[in-house]
Design a protein around this motif. Structure first.
Motif, short mmCIF file in Angstrom:
data_model
loop_
_atom_site.label_atom_id
_atom_site.label_comp_id
_atom_site.label_asym_id
_atom_site.label_seq_id
_atom_site.Cartn_x
_atom_site.Cartn_y
_atom_site.Cartn_z
N PRO A 1 4.23 -1.49 5.23
CA PRO A 1 5.37 -0.61 5.45
C PRO A 1 5.01 0.52 6.41
CG PRO A 1 4.64 -0.52 3.16
CD PRO A 1 3.78 -1.49 3.86
N ARG B 1 7.45 6.45 7.17
CA ARG B 1 8.49 7.04 6.30
C ARG B 1 8.45 6.41 4.91
NH1 ARG B 1 14.60 6.31 5.73
NH2 ARG B 1 15.20 8.29 4.79
N HIS B 2 8.31 5.11 4.86
CA HIS B 2 8.23 4.39 3.60
C HIS B 2 7.05 4.91 2.77
CE1 HIS B 2 8.71 0.76 1.05
NE2 HIS B 2 7.41 0.92 0.88
N GLY B 3 5.91 5.09 3.40
CA GLY B 3 4.74 5.60 2.71
C GLY B 3 4.95 7.01 2.17
N ARG B 4 5.58 7.85 2.96
CA ARG B 4 5.84 9.23 2.55
C ARG B 4 6.78 9.28 1.35
NH1 ARG B 4 8.53 11.65 6.89
NH2 ARG B 4 10.43 11.33 5.73
N VAL B 5 7.85 8.49 1.39
CA VAL B 5 8.80 8.46 0.28
C VAL B 5 8.12 7.91 -0.99
CG1 VAL B 5 10.91 7.32 -0.58
CG2 VAL B 5 10.86 8.29 1.73
N THR B 6 7.31 6.89 -0.84
CA THR B 6 6.61 6.30 -1.99
C THR B 6 5.67 7.31 -2.64
OG1 THR B 6 6.74 4.09 -1.01
CG2 THR B 6 5.10 4.42 -2.74
N ASP C 1 5.53 -1.42 -4.28
CA ASP C 1 5.10 -0.16 -3.68
C ASP C 1 4.84 0.89 -4.76
OD1 ASP C 1 5.46 -1.17 -1.07
OD2 ASP C 1 7.60 -0.82 -1.26
#
Length: 97
Positions: A29, A32-37, A76
């Protein structure tokens, strides 16, 4: 492919899962995906740590969901109840200290 065989698969910089015996390879991913997770994991982790009822796990944790054919998913973010947190014996593939 089996869950046992999946443990030996090494594809650098890819996310791998097993769905009904078929290897699924995906790109990792994005930012952004990592930050939200990680934000969700921090919030959920703080809340669940206070109650002691469950634990939050993030990427790189595989869950065997079915057998014959095997399905192993790596969400995730996962919430694991206290009753399921410490399976005995420790699942194979666990590389934690």
């Amino acid at each position: 492919m089996t869950a046992e065989e999946l443990l030996r698969v090494q594809i650098p910089d890819k996310h791998v899962e097993l769905v009904r015996g078929v290897l699924v390879v995906r790109e990792p991913p994005g930012f952004r995906h990592g930050r939200v997770t990680v934000d969700l994991a921090a919030l959920l982790g703080a809340h669940l740590r206070a109650s002691g009822d469950a634990q939050v796990l993030v990427a790189e944790t595989g869950f065997k969901l079915a057998s014959d054919p095997d399905t192993v998913r790596g969400p995730d973010l996962a919430v694991v109840s206290a009753l399921r947190r410490r399976p005995q014996p420790t699942p194979r593939g666990d590389r934690s200290p």
